[in-house]
Structure formats: C-alpha cells, structure tokens
Design a protein around this motif. Structure first.
Motif, mmCIF file in Angstrom:
data_model
loop_
_atom_site.group_PDB
_atom_site.id
_atom_site.type_symbol
_atom_site.label_atom_id
_atom_site.label_comp_id
_atom_site.label_asym_id
_atom_site.label_seq_id
_atom_site.Cartn_x
_atom_site.Cartn_y
_atom_site.Cartn_z
ATOM 1 N N GLY A 49 0.817 -1.217 0.000
ATOM 2 C CA GLY A 49 0.000 0.000 0.000
ATOM 3 C C GLY A 49 0.844 1.257 0.000
ATOM 4 N N TRP A 50 1.871 1.292 0.871
ATOM 5 C CA TRP A 50 2.753 2.465 0.894
ATOM 6 C C TRP A 50 3.520 2.581 -0.419
ATOM 7 C CZ3 TRP A 50 1.888 6.460 3.538
ATOM 8 C CH2 TRP A 50 1.394 6.390 4.831
ATOM 9 N N HIS A 51 3.921 1.470 -0.994
ATOM 10 C CA HIS A 51 4.622 1.480 -2.285
ATOM 11 C C HIS A 51 3.770 2.206 -3.329
ATOM 12 C CE1 HIS A 51 7.502 -0.779 -5.098
ATOM 13 N NE2 HIS A 51 6.747 -0.029 -5.878
ATOM 14 N N ILE A 52 2.497 1.855 -3.381
ATOM 15 C CA ILE A 52 1.594 2.488 -4.341
ATOM 16 C C ILE A 52 1.399 3.962 -4.003
ATOM 17 C CG2 ILE A 52 -0.801 2.544 -5.160
ATOM 18 C CD1 ILE A 52 -0.676 -0.567 -5.048
ATOM 19 N N CYS A 53 1.292 4.288 -2.717
ATOM 20 C CA CYS A 53 1.156 5.698 -2.329
ATOM 21 C C CYS A 53 2.343 6.517 -2.827
ATOM 22 C CB CYS A 53 1.041 5.827 -0.810
ATOM 23 S SG CYS A 53 -0.530 5.264 -0.143
ATOM 24 N N PHE A 54 3.542 5.965 -2.704
ATOM 25 C CA PHE A 54 4.727 6.687 -3.181
ATOM 26 C C PHE A 54 4.761 6.748 -4.701
ATOM 27 C CE2 PHE A 54 6.338 5.915 1.164
ATOM 28 C CZ PHE A 54 6.595 7.238 1.496
ATOM 29 N N ASP A 55 4.254 5.728 -5.376
ATOM 30 C CA ASP A 55 4.136 5.794 -6.839
ATOM 31 C C ASP A 55 3.176 6.919 -7.245
ATOM 32 O OD1 ASP A 55 5.913 3.724 -7.238
ATOM 33 O OD2 ASP A 55 4.368 2.225 -7.676
ATOM 34 N N VAL A 56 2.069 7.043 -6.538
ATOM 35 C CA VAL A 56 1.092 8.102 -6.811
ATOM 36 C C VAL A 56 1.747 9.468 -6.580
ATOM 37 C CG1 VAL A 56 -1.077 9.158 -6.010
ATOM 38 C CG2 VAL A 56 -0.940 6.684 -6.356
ATOM 39 N N LEU A 57 2.479 9.604 -5.487
ATOM 40 C CA LEU A 57 3.184 10.863 -5.200
ATOM 41 C C LEU A 57 4.210 11.177 -6.283
ATOM 42 C CD1 LEU A 57 3.853 13.267 -3.363
ATOM 43 C CD2 LEU A 57 5.400 11.729 -2.102
ATOM 44 N N ASP A 58 4.955 10.178 -6.710
ATOM 45 C CA ASP A 58 5.958 10.361 -7.762
ATOM 46 C C ASP A 58 5.312 10.863 -9.050
ATOM 47 O OD1 ASP A 58 8.691 10.082 -8.789
ATOM 48 O OD2 ASP A 58 7.871 8.417 -9.958
ATOM 49 N N GLN A 59 4.203 10.263 -9.434
ATOM 50 C CA GLN A 59 3.485 10.692 -10.643
ATOM 51 C C GLN A 59 2.985 12.130 -10.500
ATOM 52 O OE1 GLN A 59 4.486 8.023 -12.905
ATOM 53 N NE2 GLN A 59 2.649 8.903 -13.764
#
Length: 93
Positions: A49-59
């Motif tokens: 979940g945190w991995h995806i949150c950081f992917d969203v932030l990166d985008q």
C-alpha cells in the motif's frame, strides 16, 4: 501528534499505529524515510500500500497525476497483488 521538528521530522499516531516521516539531505536531493509500525501479519499489505502511495506521489510530482487512492482502494490498483506477494516473500525471512 507525538513529535514535530521542522523541517525534518513528523511523528504521530494514526489509529493504533505510529508513523514517523523523516527528511534528510542526500547528495543533491533529500531522502524521505517513512517508519510505520504495522502488525507483522499485515506487513506485506502495508508495504504494498505504501509502495503504491509513493508511486502516486511520484506521478503527481512529475506532473502526471493519476488521482487519489486511499486505504482499500489501493488493493484494487493494478499491480497491488504482485507487490503484496513480493513483499510477503521479502518479509518471510
């Protein structure tokens, strides 16, 4: 709120969990470290979940936002199951 040291540290409780966000200089940039105490039984879920949150932030920071994802919504995100399985293997040791 448990601790705040502007501009490098924020620590607080979120439900039954404690979270700490820490910023520190790293080369020409900044390193963000997230510490989250997650029940061992769910650590691979939390990591995915945190991995995806950081992917969203990166985008978002790259100017190509993919929209908000929160909580259980992240489990519907393409790739979450793969990430969860990979983290489960990593944390099994």
């Amino acid at each position: 709120m448990k601790r705040a040291e502007e501009p490098r540290l924020l620590q607080y409780s979120w439900g039954d969990s404690d979270l700490r966000w820490q910023l520190e200089p790293h080369g020409k940039g900044t390193r963000l470290t997230l510490w989250h105490n997650i029940d061992r039984r769910y650590i691979s879920w939390g990591a995915a979940g945190w991995h995806i949150c950081f992917d969203v932030l990166d985008q978002f920071l790259a100017g190509d936002p993919i929209g908000r994802m929160v909580g259980m919504e992240t489990m519907k995100f393409e790739g979450w199951q793969r990430l969860q399985a990979e983290y489960a293997k990593q944390f099994a040791s």
